[in-house]
Design an enzyme around this catalytic site. Structure first.
Site, PDB file in Angstrom:
ATOM      1  CB  THR A  43      -1.133   0.014   1.556  1.00 61.00           C
ATOM      2  OG1 THR A  43      -1.565  -1.005   0.826  1.00 61.00           O
ATOM      3  CG2 THR A  43      -2.218   1.327   1.126  1.00 61.00           C
TER       4      THR A  43
ATOM      5  CB  CYS B  11      -5.122  -8.113   2.043  1.00 58.79           C
ATOM      6  SG  CYS B  11      -6.534  -8.752   0.334  1.00 58.79           S
ATOM      7  CG  PHE B  12      -0.807 -10.533   4.203  1.00 60.91           C
ATOM      8  CD1 PHE B  12      -0.963 -10.467   5.653  1.00 60.91           C
ATOM      9  CD2 PHE B  12      -1.371 -10.900   3.504  1.00 60.91           C
ATOM     10  CE1 PHE B  12      -1.364 -11.787   6.070  1.00 60.91           C
ATOM     11  CE2 PHE B  12      -1.717 -11.712   3.675  1.00 60.91           C
ATOM     12  CZ  PHE B  12      -2.392 -12.779   4.517  1.00 60.91           C
ATOM     13  CB  CYS B  13      -0.334  -2.989   4.129  1.00 55.43           C
ATOM     14  SG  CYS B  13      -0.894  -2.880   4.965  1.00 55.43           S
ATOM     15  CG  ASN B  14       0.464  -6.994  -2.432  1.00 56.74           C
ATOM     16  OD1 ASN B  14      -0.213  -6.481  -3.371  1.00 56.74           O
ATOM     17  ND2 ASN B  14       1.403  -7.131  -2.255  1.00 56.74           N
TER      18      ASN B  14
END
Length: 834
Positions: free
Chosen positions: A149, A420-423
């Site tokens: 992100t 979503c792991f900042c992705n």
């Protein structure tokens, strides 16, 4: 074939089974001993979120505490003794960071930030974005869809400046590559563009080719090939460098943001932007804080920044104590693991094993237990990091919500990461979430980071386990047993067909070559070694030096020898040919190994000796003015070479010994034969060759010979004594340089090395043939060691590496190699190495 045996799974969850999958584990000491000594606090904890943050060892914190307890560190903006100590220590840490990434202050600057995100924002705020206008096209901000992100967020800055944005699917980079656009006369485009991509996906652990750096900069790859101007590359290395070595001398990205807690676990509020000095000159900073000004006025818009790159971009007082702690991070990491290469091998092995077992688990009806999100089968360490991303499925094929798995894992004290792991880009791709789905999910109440894991039965995120350098096999074991006990419909089924396929698959190193099943490891040492050796985690010594004046004849062992323009002086300048001028080798004529050359520099002669015959002598140097000498052209390894016939006396001598008409030829002194550099190899300039096959020098490692020798000796321990002598085995490989070192086949990973004060470039690996089956004392042939070499190296028969002297021509100094010299290698990360 599928089996319904829980016992098969239990057998698979043993350390012995793990070693069948992967030979690299730990760092020369018992891994549990390391954990008990350095990570007592994780007893009873299965920590599998190292991509979130790794864990710091106790000795690192103790070393830092002792440091700040002994020393007074003042504000580095002052000039008193404590402040100067801080300044000097911080500068030392900067150099250590550059050394870690195999670069220097002449090429890169280290700008400290509060983390990787702050480093990305620094680039976003200072990059010289240019809006499109009537005067020409504007800048393009381009990024892979598989990005954090914080990278995509740069778009918020560029959108306000009229800059174009291009999101690039991973497969498009190479698939849409084409010839770059040409400049029209009078229309030179100077618009600066920025392409951002991760060295390793924080979602799936996929490693993207580091070669993209130069490919984008040279406008050979998409999207750079479609836009004229100057292209810069931002390589997000935060996830990659936690478990993998990065060589910026090979992959000179313009901007490299990192966070140190990903590698050391401490400190947590510190990152850096590694910026190429050339690229730093284009950055345009507007805000100025304390410590950045050379001069400014309060009542007038007048400001002059400090000339030093670092001073211009570090606003205010840096977090100097945290920076000083990095020194202890590097020292402790080196002491505990030996090298980043060791960490990479250890963590990849754990991830690979977990992937294989998890992907083979099935419910009682044969349906898979997990859907794994990746683009490979964990066979190539250059393509996959120590991350495993997946969703669990029930026996009907429906997704089990990640929040349910996370809560259950917490009950077992297993620490994982979900969501979503900042992705978002990678999450959409792997989970097949459309843009409309994202918007619909938001309206349904789901936002990033919450616990809404399923909407209408479809997952909104996934589960990630990731490994660090202190992770152990027991972590894999605990996690896999947790999955089987809590989420598998019994009786458990193992997909044996897939298990056998994955277990037997050919493993690949980061350079694209097969991984050798070597049990030996680079062991960290407490002894004082050079900084370069610390970076490589190895120490080697030149133990033997051989020259082979006549191609395929016996060696001459020396303790010290000068280098000539074509390699070791007088090495393979002569060859024996048949009556048709075809070069003879031991493959055709094994008796050649019984001919012993003797070089006498004092009398300027080469003497050939063989048992039962009078020796014959020829001059070392050949004068073409001698009308009795015949010149001719022959071929060596497909190359046409110009030679001089050495006369009838030696011809008669050779013919008598070999029992067939033969002649001795010498390479013409003025003839230059240049070495061919393979695809992807950096050409260090014209490199002259003698009558060697491929390169100026051949090097072998005693540790590799020892490994092979043990394999052969085990096979023939009861009926053949010839394999008891390792020195005879060394002779069969006919190397110029023989070194000692701690790890078998470590030389396969080297790109350069220094022997004493002499530098060499590694050209490639030496492919072996049946010639090594010739016993160099008796001239008898056998299937060994070729057969055992093939077995040891999974069908590959490479052994030893070819070298080129990097200053072989146009030099006034005459380098000399000496036995006992220290050998310092540099490890390669290139995937193009042959």
């Amino acid at each position: 074939m599928e089996t319904h045996s829980l016992q098969d799974f239990q057998d698979l969850c043993t350390f012995e089974s793990f070693k069948d999958f992967w030979h690299y584990y730990g760092y020369g000491v018992d891994q549990q001993e390391l954990i008990d000594r350095e990570f007592k606090r994780i007893k009873g904890v299965t920590y599998l979120d190292h991509a979130g943050t790794t864990l710091f060892p106790e000795s690192q914190i103790k070393g830092f505490y002792d440091d700040i307890s002994r020393n007074v560190y003042g504000n580095p903006h002052s000039h008193n003794p404590s402040s100067r100590l801080t300044h000097d220590t911080v500068e030392s840490v900067r150099y250590r960071i550059l050394e870690h990434f195999n670069t220097c202050a002449e090429e890169y600057s280290v700008i400290f930030t509060s983390g990787c995100t702050a480093a990305l924002k620094l680039v976003a705020d200072t990059f010289p974005w240019k809006a499109a206008s009537n005067e020409g096209p504007g800048s393009q901000f381009c990024y892979l869809t598989d990005n954090h992100t914080s990278v995509v967020g740069i778009r918020g800055v560029t959108a306000l400046q009229g800059v174009g944005t291009v999101s690039v699917l991973p497969h498009e980079v190479e698939r849409r590559a084409r010839k770059p656009p040409t400049q029209t006369d009078g229309e030179e485009c100077t618009a600066p563009h920025l392409f951002c991509y991760p060295a390793q996906s924080n979602f799936s652990g996929r490693k993207y080719p580091l070669s993209y750096v130069k490919g984008i900069q040279s406008q050979q790859l998409y999207p750079a090939c479609e836009h004229r101007g100057r292209w810069y590359v931002l390589l997000d290395a935060a996830c990659f460098v936690s478990c993998s070595p990065l060589d910026l001398s090979q992959y000179p990205a313009d901007f490299v943001p990192i966070s140190f807690y990903k590698t050391f676990g401490f400190p947590t509020g510190l990152g850096a932007l590694l910026v190429r000095n050339e690229a730093a000159e284009v950055l345009r900073k507007t805000y100025f804080g304390g410590g950045t000004a050379a001069a400014y006025l309060v009542a007038e818009d007048y400001f002059v920044p400090k000339p030093n790159i670092v001073s211009r971009f570090e606003d205010g007082t840096i977090s100097f104590l945290d920076i000083i702690s990095l020194h202890h991070g590097f020292e402790t990491l080196q002491k505990l693991t030996g090298s980043m290469l060791n960490i990479q091998l250890h963590t990849f092995g754990l991830a690979r094993y977990t992937y294989i077992v998890l992907s083979c688990l099935c419910h009682s009806n044969g349906k898979p237990v997990a859907q794994i999100h990746c683009d490979n089968d964990f066979q190539n360490i250059a393509e996959q990091g120590a991350i495993l991303n997946f969703n669990l499925l029930d026996c009907h094929g429906r997704t089990v919500g990640y929040s349910q798995v996370d809560k259950m894992a917490s009950l077992f004290n297993i620490h994982i990461r979900t969501g979503c792991f900042c992705n978002t880009g990678a999450c959409q791709y792997y989970l097949a979430i459309s843009n409309q789905n994202v918007k619909t999910n938001l309206h349904a109440g789901h936002i990033c980071g919450d616990s809404i894991d399923l909407i209408e039965g479809r997952p909104t995120g996934s589960i990630r386990v990731s490994f660090g350098y202190m992770s152990s096999f027991e972590d894999c074991q605990n996690f896999l047993r947790f999955v089987v006990n809590c989420f598998v419909d019994k009786p458990l089924i193992l997909d044996q067909k897939r298990l056998t396929k994955l277990k037997s698959a050919e493993l690949m190193e980061s350079n694209g070559q097969t991984i050798s099943p070597s049990p030996e490891r680079i062991t960290p040492s407490e002894d004082a070694v050079s900084e370069e050796e610390k970076n490589n985690g190895s120490s080697h010594t030149l133990t033997n030096l051989f020259i082979y004046p006549v191609k395929s004849c016996a060696s001459v062992e020396v303790t010290e020898w000068p280098l000539g323009p074509q390699g070791l002086l007088y090495d393979r300048l002569w060859m024996v040919v048949n009556e048709n001028g075809v070069c003879l080798s031991q493959k055709r004529e094994p008796k050649l190994c019984l001919i012993r050359p003797v070089i006498c520099l004092a009398s300027n002669t080469l003497q050939l000796q063989v048992s039962g015959m009078e020796p014959v002598t020829v001059p070392l140097e050949t004068s073409l003015a001698n009308s009795d000498l015949r010149t001719s052209q022959s071929k060596v390894c497909g190359d046409r070479v110009q030679t001089v016939d050495c006369g009838e006396e030696v011809s008669t001598w050779l013919s008598e010994f070999l029992g067939k008409p033969c002649r001795l030829l010498r390479q013409r002194p003025e003839f230059q034969r240049d070495m061919k550099f393979g695809p992807g190899k950096e050409n260090c300039g014209p490199t002259a060759l003698s009558l060697v096959n491929e390169a100026q020098f051949l090097l072998i490692n005693r540790a590799s010979v020892s490994f092979l020798h043990e394999h052969i000796a085990d096979r023939y321990s009861h009926n053949e004594g010839t394999w008891r002598d390792m020195e005879q085995l060394i002779q069969r490989f006919r190397a110029n340089l023989v070194i000692s070192g701690p790890q078998a086949f470590a030389e396969d990973d080297w790109s350069h090395l220094t022997v004493g004060d002499t530098q060499f470039q590694v050209i490639g690996r030496c492919g072996r043939c049946q010639m090594i089956g010739v016993d160099q004392k008796s001239a008898t042939r056998s299937q060994e060691p070729l057969r055992s070499l093939s077995e040891c190296r999974s069908g590959k028969v490479t052994f030893g590496i070819y070298l080129a002297h990097q200053s072989a021509r146009n030099t006034t100094a005459v380098p000399v190699l000496s036995v006992g010299a220290r050998v310092i290698p540099r490890i390669s990360e290139s995937t193009d190495k042959p």
